[in-house]
Write an enzyme that holds these catalytic residues in place. Sequence first.
Site, short mmCIF file in Angstrom:
data_model
loop_
_atom_site.label_atom_id
_atom_site.label_comp_id
_atom_site.label_asym_id
_atom_site.label_seq_id
_atom_site.Cartn_x
_atom_site.Cartn_y
_atom_site.Cartn_z
N ARG A 1 54.90 34.72 32.70
CA ARG A 1 54.53 35.77 33.66
C ARG A 1 55.68 36.05 34.62
O ARG A 1 55.90 37.19 35.03
CB ARG A 1 53.25 35.36 34.39
CG ARG A 1 52.06 35.33 33.42
CD ARG A 1 50.77 35.00 34.10
NE ARG A 1 50.49 35.95 35.16
CZ ARG A 1 49.66 35.71 36.18
NH1 ARG A 1 49.02 34.55 36.24
NH2 ARG A 1 49.46 36.61 37.11
N HIS B 1 47.27 34.94 46.86
CA HIS B 1 47.23 34.05 45.69
C HIS B 1 48.61 33.51 45.32
O HIS B 1 48.79 33.02 44.20
CB HIS B 1 46.61 34.79 44.49
CG HIS B 1 45.13 35.05 44.63
ND1 HIS B 1 44.42 35.90 43.82
CD2 HIS B 1 44.22 34.54 45.50
CE1 HIS B 1 43.15 35.92 44.19
NE2 HIS B 1 43.00 35.10 45.21
N ALA C 1 45.72 54.37 39.60
CA ALA C 1 46.28 54.09 40.93
C ALA C 1 47.47 55.00 41.24
O ALA C 1 47.61 55.46 42.38
CB ALA C 1 46.70 52.61 41.00
P1 OAD Z 1 41.22 42.26 37.26
O1 OAD Z 1 41.96 42.26 35.97
O2 OAD Z 1 39.99 41.44 37.36
O3 OAD Z 1 40.80 43.75 37.63
C1 OAD Z 1 41.74 44.80 37.59
C2 OAD Z 1 41.03 46.08 37.97
O4 OAD Z 1 42.00 47.12 37.96
C3 OAD Z 1 39.93 46.51 36.98
O5 OAD Z 1 38.75 46.87 37.70
C4 OAD Z 1 40.53 47.71 36.26
O6 OAD Z 1 39.56 48.69 35.95
C5 OAD Z 1 41.48 48.25 37.31
N1 OAD Z 1 42.62 49.00 36.75
C6 OAD Z 1 43.26 48.82 35.57
N2 OAD Z 1 44.27 49.70 35.44
C7 OAD Z 1 44.27 50.47 36.55
C8 OAD Z 1 45.06 51.56 37.01
N3 OAD Z 1 46.06 52.05 36.29
N4 OAD Z 1 44.76 52.10 38.21
C9 OAD Z 1 43.73 51.61 38.95
N5 OAD Z 1 42.96 50.59 38.58
C10 OAD Z 1 43.22 50.01 37.40
O7 OAD Z 1 42.28 41.86 38.38
P2 OAD Z 1 42.03 41.39 39.88
O8 OAD Z 1 40.79 42.00 40.43
O9 OAD Z 1 43.29 41.59 40.62
O10 OAD Z 1 43.55 35.23 40.44
O11 OAD Z 1 41.80 39.85 39.67
C11 OAD Z 1 41.59 39.05 40.81
C12 OAD Z 1 42.13 37.67 40.56
O12 OAD Z 1 41.58 37.16 39.35
C13 OAD Z 1 43.63 37.59 40.32
O13 OAD Z 1 44.37 37.57 41.52
C14 OAD Z 1 43.77 36.34 39.55
C15 OAD Z 1 42.65 36.53 38.60
O14 OAD Z 1 42.11 35.41 38.01
C16 OAD Z 1 44.06 34.03 40.18
O15 OAD Z 1 44.74 33.80 39.18
C17 OAD Z 1 43.73 33.00 41.21
#
Ligand code: OAD
Length: 239
Positions: A62, A112, A223
């Site tokens: 990563r 994080h 986004a």
């Molecule tokens: P997720 O992968 O859970 O969610 C990403 C979100 O972004 C989803 O709701 C998608 O629909 C949206 N998405 C995808 N492409 C997009 C775009 N081009 N424009 C706008 N939105 C888009 O990721 P996080 O919510 O960040 O933690 O995950 C939270 C945490 O879970 C991370 O920080 C990580 C993970 O496990 C740790 O590793 C501790």
Amino acid sequence: MKTVQPYKRIVVLTGAGISAESGIATFRDKDGLWAKYDISEVATPEAFARNPRKVLDFYNMRRRDVLGALPNAAHAALARLERTAGLDVLIVTQNVDPLHERAGTQKLIHMHGRLLSAWCTACDDKQAWDQDISLETTCRSCSAIGHMRPDIVWFGEMPYQMDTIDDALAEADLFVSIGTSGNVYPAAGFVQTARRFGAHTVELNLEPSEGTSLFHQRRHGKASEIVPAFVAELTSGEK
Ligand code: OAD
């Protein structure tokens, strides 16, 4: 309709979706990281104790992925928002990539952790880091061998700077959540905290998140399109 700029203190929470268009994998989308890797094998302290090489390899991969990554229009728009006169903007990111800082954001919390930082568990020093970490890596500070770990908050560990984040949420008049699925606490609970203290709350995401009904306002789309449009409205005083 033109109105006087209604917000002064803004907290923005970002997640993996804001970096997706910069080529960085999200977690819970169908081709996301958690479809290919088991959280319990790569993202917990127990996994690191059991099989450190596997965990280090996951973060080495990563880290390499973000070395040449560029911020997109959404990161750039948030950096512009911060430079707008009269606004106090705090960006809290769950992302471990360096794209907000590469876009020029100054007031930023990586709750994080960061891929481009390594943590020596022997001397507790945190160091800027862009190389792979192995079981033979030497700490630049104390010279201990084999005690470096990614400076990443794993599941079961406490996110960074929660006191500062809680204070900012309590004082915010606007809370914006961008590109996060709302699955991981405490970040997923920020909308409720901000609302309780009186903030207007907005979700900007590709699709409705887990907590979408908790927001006063929602916009769904990429986004790189909806964040610049939202920032433009905000900074021109339009609601
Ligand atoms: P997720 O992968 O859970 O969610 C990403 C979100 O972004 C989803 O709701 C998608 O629909 C949206 N998405 C995808 N492409 C997009 C775009 N081009 N424009 C706008 N939105 C888009 O990721 P996080 O919510 O960040 O933690 O995950 C939270 C945490 O879970 C991370 O920080 C990580 C993970 O496990 C740790 O590793 C501790």
